[in-house]
Design a protein around this motif. Structure first.
Motif, PDB file in Angstrom:
ATOM      1  N   ASP A 190      -2.289   5.929   6.455  1.00  0.00           N
ATOM      2  CA  ASP A 190      -1.184   6.519   5.685  1.00  0.00           C
ATOM      3  C   ASP A 190       0.030   5.594   5.660  1.00  0.00           C
ATOM      4  OD1 ASP A 190      -2.689   8.756   5.165  1.00  0.00           O
ATOM      5  OD2 ASP A 190      -1.901   9.886   6.878  1.00  0.00           O
ATOM      6  N   ASP A 191       0.303   4.928   6.809  1.00  0.00           N
ATOM      7  CA  ASP A 191       1.423   3.979   6.859  1.00  0.00           C
ATOM      8  C   ASP A 191       1.207   2.841   5.863  1.00  0.00           C
ATOM      9  OD1 ASP A 191       2.639   5.417   8.879  1.00  0.00           O
ATOM     10  OD2 ASP A 191       1.727   4.224  10.485  1.00  0.00           O
ATOM     11  N   ILE A 192      -0.015   2.323   5.833  1.00  0.00           N
ATOM     12  CA  ILE A 192      -0.332   1.214   4.930  1.00  0.00           C
ATOM     13  C   ILE A 192      -0.220   1.666   3.471  1.00  0.00           C
ATOM     14  CG2 ILE A 192      -2.186  -0.321   4.149  1.00  0.00           C
ATOM     15  CD1 ILE A 192      -3.147  -0.455   7.048  1.00  0.00           C
ATOM     16  N   ALA A 193      -0.746   2.843   3.189  1.00  0.00           N
ATOM     17  CA  ALA A 193      -0.703   3.360   1.805  1.00  0.00           C
ATOM     18  C   ALA A 193       0.736   3.531   1.339  1.00  0.00           C
ATOM     19  CB  ALA A 193      -1.464   4.680   1.729  1.00  0.00           C
ATOM     20  N   GLU A 194       1.609   4.058   2.202  1.00  0.00           N
ATOM     21  CA  GLU A 194       3.008   4.267   1.833  1.00  0.00           C
ATOM     22  C   GLU A 194       3.716   2.935   1.601  1.00  0.00           C
ATOM     23  OE1 GLU A 194       6.472   6.223   0.841  1.00  0.00           O
ATOM     24  OE2 GLU A 194       4.425   6.994   1.059  1.00  0.00           O
ATOM     25  N   ALA A 195       3.443   1.938   2.476  1.00  0.00           N
ATOM     26  CA  ALA A 195       4.076   0.622   2.323  1.00  0.00           C
ATOM     27  C   ALA A 195       3.630  -0.040   1.022  1.00  0.00           C
ATOM     28  CB  ALA A 195       3.731  -0.269   3.523  1.00  0.00           C
ATOM     29  N   LEU A 196       2.364   0.069   0.696  1.00  0.00           N
ATOM     30  CA  LEU A 196       1.859  -0.530  -0.544  1.00  0.00           C
ATOM     31  C   LEU A 196       2.456   0.164  -1.766  1.00  0.00           C
ATOM     32  CD1 LEU A 196      -1.913  -1.014   0.379  1.00  0.00           C
ATOM     33  CD2 LEU A 196      -0.175  -2.794   0.160  1.00  0.00           C
ATOM     34  N   LYS A 197       2.643   1.467  -1.665  1.00  0.00           N
ATOM     35  CA  LYS A 197       3.247   2.211  -2.777  1.00  0.00           C
ATOM     36  C   LYS A 197       4.686   1.768  -2.998  1.00  0.00           C
ATOM     37  CE  LYS A 197       4.184   6.938  -4.319  1.00  0.00           C
ATOM     38  NZ  LYS A 197       4.097   8.382  -3.938  1.00  0.00           N
ATOM     39  N   LEU A 198       5.439   1.620  -1.905  1.00  0.00           N
ATOM     40  CA  LEU A 198       6.830   1.187  -2.012  1.00  0.00           C
ATOM     41  C   LEU A 198       6.944  -0.223  -2.585  1.00  0.00           C
ATOM     42  CD1 LEU A 198       8.438   2.547   1.288  1.00  0.00           C
ATOM     43  CD2 LEU A 198       9.030   3.202  -1.051  1.00  0.00           C
ATOM     44  N   ALA A 199       5.971  -1.069  -2.248  1.00  0.00           N
ATOM     45  CA  ALA A 199       6.006  -2.452  -2.714  1.00  0.00           C
ATOM     46  C   ALA A 199       5.359  -2.631  -4.081  1.00  0.00           C
ATOM     47  CB  ALA A 199       5.311  -3.364  -1.697  1.00  0.00           C
ATOM     48  N   ASN A 200       4.940  -1.532  -4.707  1.00  0.00           N
ATOM     49  CA  ASN A 200       4.288  -1.585  -6.022  1.00  0.00           C
ATOM     50  C   ASN A 200       3.021  -2.441  -5.967  1.00  0.00           C
ATOM     51  OD1 ASN A 200       4.051  -0.959  -8.775  1.00  0.00           O
ATOM     52  ND2 ASN A 200       5.092  -2.859  -9.388  1.00  0.00           N
ATOM     53  N   ALA A 201       2.281  -2.323  -4.853  1.00  0.00           N
ATOM     54  CA  ALA A 201       1.075  -3.136  -4.669  1.00  0.00           C
ATOM     55  C   ALA A 201      -0.195  -2.304  -4.641  1.00  0.00           C
ATOM     56  CB  ALA A 201       1.185  -3.939  -3.361  1.00  0.00           C
ATOM     57  N   ALA A 202      -0.080  -0.977  -4.546  1.00  0.00           N
ATOM     58  CA  ALA A 202      -1.259  -0.129  -4.385  1.00  0.00           C
ATOM     59  C   ALA A 202      -2.214  -0.236  -5.571  1.00  0.00           C
ATOM     60  CB  ALA A 202      -0.824   1.326  -4.193  1.00  0.00           C
ATOM     61  N   LYS A 203      -1.646  -0.318  -6.773  1.00  0.00           N
ATOM     62  CA  LYS A 203      -2.486  -0.305  -7.971  1.00  0.00           C
ATOM     63  C   LYS A 203      -3.406  -1.517  -8.050  1.00  0.00           C
ATOM     64  CE  LYS A 203      -2.131   0.437 -12.979  1.00  0.00           C
ATOM     65  NZ  LYS A 203      -1.200   0.616 -14.115  1.00  0.00           N
ATOM     66  N   PHE A 204      -2.853  -2.706  -7.852  1.00  0.00           N
ATOM     67  CA  PHE A 204      -3.710  -3.895  -7.993  1.00  0.00           C
ATOM     68  C   PHE A 204      -4.664  -4.035  -6.799  1.00  0.00           C
ATOM     69  CE2 PHE A 204      -0.693  -6.264  -5.284  1.00  0.00           C
ATOM     70  CZ  PHE A 204      -1.546  -7.109  -4.591  1.00  0.00           C
ATOM     71  N   ILE A 205      -4.280  -3.541  -5.618  1.00  0.00           N
ATOM     72  CA  ILE A 205      -5.175  -3.628  -4.456  1.00  0.00           C
ATOM     73  C   ILE A 205      -6.368  -2.700  -4.640  1.00  0.00           C
ATOM     74  CG2 ILE A 205      -5.360  -3.032  -1.998  1.00  0.00           C
ATOM     75  CD1 ILE A 205      -2.632  -4.276  -1.589  1.00  0.00           C
ATOM     76  N   ASN A 206      -6.151  -1.536  -5.235  1.00  0.00           N
ATOM     77  CA  ASN A 206      -7.261  -0.613  -5.497  1.00  0.00           C
ATOM     78  C   ASN A 206      -8.281  -1.199  -6.466  1.00  0.00           C
ATOM     79  OD1 ASN A 206      -6.221   1.364  -3.803  1.00  0.00           O
ATOM     80  ND2 ASN A 206      -5.041   2.355  -5.429  1.00  0.00           N
ATOM     81  N   LYS A 207      -7.835  -2.147  -7.299  1.00  0.00           N
ATOM     82  CA  LYS A 207      -8.747  -2.775  -8.262  1.00  0.00           C
ATOM     83  C   LYS A 207      -9.502  -3.972  -7.673  1.00  0.00           C
ATOM     84  CE  LYS A 207      -6.097  -1.486 -12.401  1.00  0.00           C
ATOM     85  NZ  LYS A 207      -5.356  -1.997 -13.580  1.00  0.00           N
ATOM     86  N   LEU A 208      -9.131  -4.408  -6.469  1.00  0.00           N
ATOM     87  CA  LEU A 208      -9.822  -5.534  -5.833  1.00  0.00           C
ATOM     88  C   LEU A 208     -11.237  -5.124  -5.458  1.00  0.00           C
ATOM     89  CD1 LEU A 208      -6.989  -6.911  -3.507  1.00  0.00           C
ATOM     90  CD2 LEU A 208      -7.775  -7.877  -5.676  1.00  0.00           C
ATOM     91  N   PRO A 209     -12.177  -6.081  -5.385  1.00  0.00           N
ATOM     92  CA  PRO A 209     -13.593  -5.752  -5.138  1.00  0.00           C
ATOM     93  C   PRO A 209     -13.815  -4.874  -3.907  1.00  0.00           C
ATOM     94  CG  PRO A 209     -13.345  -8.072  -5.675  1.00  0.00           C
ATOM     95  CD  PRO A 209     -11.962  -7.509  -5.559  1.00  0.00           C
ATOM     96  N   GLN A 210     -13.128  -5.151  -2.820  1.00  0.00           N
ATOM     97  CA  GLN A 210     -13.309  -4.386  -1.582  1.00  0.00           C
ATOM     98  C   GLN A 210     -12.003  -3.751  -1.113  1.00  0.00           C
ATOM     99  OE1 GLN A 210     -15.181  -7.870   0.377  1.00  0.00           O
ATOM    100  NE2 GLN A 210     -16.818  -6.451   0.942  1.00  0.00           N
ATOM    101  N   GLY A 211     -11.070  -3.587  -2.024  1.00  0.00           N
ATOM    102  CA  GLY A 211      -9.822  -2.944  -1.684  1.00  0.00           C
ATOM    103  C   GLY A 211      -9.066  -3.687  -0.592  1.00  0.00           C
ATOM    104  N   LEU A 212      -8.675  -2.960   0.442  1.00  0.00           N
ATOM    105  CA  LEU A 212      -7.914  -3.555   1.544  1.00  0.00           C
ATOM    106  C   LEU A 212      -8.732  -4.568   2.340  1.00  0.00           C
ATOM    107  CD1 LEU A 212      -6.017  -0.436   2.917  1.00  0.00           C
ATOM    108  CD2 LEU A 212      -4.982  -2.464   1.883  1.00  0.00           C
ATOM    109  N   ASP A 213     -10.050  -4.494   2.234  1.00  0.00           N
ATOM    110  CA  ASP A 213     -10.916  -5.403   2.993  1.00  0.00           C
ATOM    111  C   ASP A 213     -11.318  -6.634   2.185  1.00  0.00           C
ATOM    112  OD1 ASP A 213     -11.007  -3.794   5.343  1.00  0.00           O
ATOM    113  OD2 ASP A 213     -12.380  -2.443   4.314  1.00  0.00           O
ATOM    114  N   THR A 214     -10.638  -6.878   1.081  1.00  0.00           N
ATOM    115  CA  THR A 214     -10.892  -8.060   0.263  1.00  0.00           C
ATOM    116  C   THR A 214     -10.260  -9.289   0.917  1.00  0.00           C
ATOM    117  OG1 THR A 214     -10.869  -6.717  -1.748  1.00  0.00           O
ATOM    118  CG2 THR A 214     -10.596  -9.095  -2.025  1.00  0.00           C
ATOM    119  N   MET A 215     -11.021 -10.374   0.986  1.00  0.00           N
ATOM    120  CA  MET A 215     -10.486 -11.626   1.520  1.00  0.00           C
ATOM    121  C   MET A 215      -9.509 -12.233   0.513  1.00  0.00           C
ATOM    122  SD  MET A 215     -11.921 -11.979   4.481  1.00  0.00           S
ATOM    123  CE  MET A 215     -11.615 -13.695   4.892  1.00  0.00           C
TER     124      MET A 215
END
Length: 608
Positions: free
Chosen positions: A450-475
């Motif tokens: 939840d902490d990571i999700a909130e930080a990504l939302k504040l930084a306007n990064a959640a949308k493009f990370i969700n589109k990555l092949p493995q999400g948060l686990d993408t190299m």
């Protein structure tokens, strides 16, 4: 030439290493004495044929000698195995310990150390190349040297015991055998080293080409890369030819001297049998002992350069390990509080970078930033803006004056604790060659999903990370090469948000973003900056104008200070001039107030 003593190479050994080295040394000496003992057994074999009266006695005597050879082979094999194993294991253990200590020492050094003495390339070279050289000097080569010395001493001792007169005659050829063996070993080692270097150059060509494949392709440099690689291979081929020729010629010379020694020994040994009562076995003992002993002495010679190279390689490395940092991030001493308010004060600060001690960056600098407010620093390139941030992070200590947080000098705080309260987002975002998640966890190790999700939302990064092949686990690739500049910057901002700092340092944090993303991220940062002390370096007016205080820096001093509205009231003021000089038609919100060169606001030639 700077080098450490041979004894000091073993400084980082522990009791287990001492036991391994003792056992390896005893085994090496035993292994070395196997060759003189073999000549003794061979001498017995020769004497057997002269002493036996019939075939049966000869067969029995030869069988006993054969068993002695078998026992010697087993003993020599065990000794050799223990020798090599012990010295290789202790070498690996000590070098692993040195590597760990070297890295730990580097991580606790102040930033000025890297400015002055060690760059990334040099550190990597020492961690790889120098460590290998040191390992050779304290590993298997030590056991080999002890083995060869034991063979030499044992061989000559045996030769003197079995026939000192013949030994004295054969000693006249020893220098030639030793010299030939040494020259052969040196030549082979040198040509082999040249071959390794040329292959290493060829490998570096491939590495550079593959690592910069986009550049190679864009400049149609494929043929050039192939030509460079083939040129390196030709050099490697020529080195191999030289090595083969030198080996053949060297072995020919050594064997010629050895067989000449055999001829002299047989001729003079025959005289000793007739005149002095020598036996055939005794003559064989002396011949083999002298030849093997002298060859062993020649083989010792290449070990000496390995020890010298290890001593030289260890000098800088050990010097770094023993260096006491001026600012030690690992010290547990220092003041810690329940929390900080975040009031920052730079009081009469003078500062020069350690690498340029005669070039003053800040000169009597004075600035107070109340807790929970935002202060923007603007001015010409090299005026000292980024230096202020470096001092707040305590990357450096001022030469004079004080940097205080909540009225406490930064030097009084425990460094690791106070840095946990400060978060930095630089213009060039730094990502590590791991996953998005691991990069974010640098901000907070125990962060929840939840902490990571909130930080990504504040930084306007959640949308493009969700589109990555493995999400948060993408190299993300080396230095984040698989991401765009804006994506890297948003992850860096999310990492800073995740840290939840009391003091936020933004060094052109949104410069890599497009206009749309910049507005969204800036709005998020504005919300995040509430109740946090923020220091901003930015070249976009949309970022600077909302700061509570804007400080214009020139030549290491603040020449104007106030809010945006206050500073723009004076059309002839430094801030107003910066705005006019950097205005872009129809883009008034993209004024570069951080990289201006203007006569009245001259740029400090030092580092900003």
């Amino acid at each position: 030439m700077n080098k450490v003593s041979l004894y000091r190479l073993f400084t980082f050994s522990d009791p287990v290493d001492h036991a391994l080295m003792f056992l390896g040394s005893v085994s090496a000496i035993g292994h070395g004495l196997a060759m003189p003992l073999m000549s003794v057994i061979f001498g017995e074999l020769v004497d057997t044929f002269g002493e036996a009266d019939n075939t049966t006695e000869v067969v029995n005597a030869v069988a006993k000698v054969a068993l002695k050879f078998l026992y010697l082979a087993i003993g020599s094999g065990i000794a050799a195995c223990i020798q090599v194993s012990c010295w290789m294991v202790t070498g690996e253990r000590q070098v692993a310990r040195i590597r760990s200590l070297y890295l730990k020492t580097l991580l606790r050094q102040e930033i000025g150390f890297f400015d002055q003495e060690a760059g990334a390339g040099e550190i990597l070279g020492r961690m790889s190349g120098d460590m290998v050289v040191i390992q050779e000097a304290i590993g298997a080569k030590v056991g080999k040297c002890l083995q060869l010395v034991a063979t030499f001493i044992g061989g000559f001792a045996l030769a003197v015991i079995k026939g000192w007169q013949l030994t004295l005659v054969l000693l006249s050829l020893i220098p030639a055998v030793v010299l030939a063996g040494a020259v052969l070993s040196f030549t082979i080692e040198k040509t082999a080293s040249q071959g390794q270097n040329t292959y290493a150059i060829a490998a570096s060509v491939i590495e550079q080409t593959m690592g910069s494949i986009h550049t190679v392709a864009s400049f149609t440099g494929e043929n050039r890369a192939i030509a460079m690689y083939e040129e390196s291979l030709v050099k490697a081929y020529n080195s191999s030819i030289k090595s083969g020729f030198a080996s053949g010629l060297g072995f020919r010379a050594v064997m010629a001297i050895v067989f000449s020694t055999y001829g002299l020994a047989v001729w003079y040994g025959g005289k000793m049998i007739l005149e002095k009562g020598y036996t055939g076995g005794g003559v064989i003992n002396v011949i083999f002992a002298i030849v093997t002993g002298s060859m062993a002495l020649g083989e010792v010679s290449p070990c000496i350069p390995a020890f010298i190279a290890g001593q030289s390689a260890a000098f800088k490395l050990f010097e770094a390990i023993e260096r006491k940092p001026r600012i030690d991030a690992f010290l547990s001493e220092g003041k810690t509080l329940d929390d900080i308010r975040g009031e920052i004060e730079l009081r009469d600060v003078d500062f020069c970078y350690p690498s340029r001690p005669h070039q003053r960056i800040l000169n009597g600098f004075f600035l107070i930033i109340p807790s929970g407010t935002a202060a923007a620093l603007v001015g010409g390139s090299g005026s000292g803006k980024s230096t202020v941030i470096s001092l707040i992070e305590r990357f450096y200590d001022p030469d004079a004056g004080e940097v205080l947080i909540d009225g406490v000098n930064l030097k009084e705080f425990q460094l690791r604790w106070i840095r946990q309260k400060i978060s930095l987002v630089s213009q060039e975002p730094v990502l590590f060659a791991t996953t998005v998640r691991q990069n974010l966890l640098y901000g907070k190790d125990e962060a929840t999903v939840d902490d990571i999700a909130e930080a990504l939302k504040l930084a306007n990064a959640a949308k493009f990370i969700n589109k990555l092949p493995q999400g948060l686990d993408t190299m993300v690739g080396e230095h984040g090469a698989l991401l765009s500049g804006g994506q890297k910057q948003r992850i860096a901002i999310a990492r800073a948000i995740l840290k939840n700092p009391k003091v936020l340092l933004l060094d052109e944090a949104t410069s890599a973003l497009d206009t749309g993303s910049e507005k969204k991220v800036q709005n998020a940062l504005n919300r995040f900056m509430m109740n946090r002390t923020t220091v901003i370096i930015a070249h976009r007016l949309s970022t600077v104008r909302k700061a509570n205080t804007i400080a214009v820096i020139q030549d290491g001093k603040i020449i104007e200070k106030g809010s945006h509205s206050e500073l723009t009231r004076d059309p002839d003021g430094a801030y107003s001039q910066l705005i006019r000089l950097q205005e872009i038609p129809n883009k008034s919100d993209q004024i570069d107030v951080g990289n201006t060169q203007e006569p009245r606001i001259s740029a400090d030639p030092g580092r900003s």
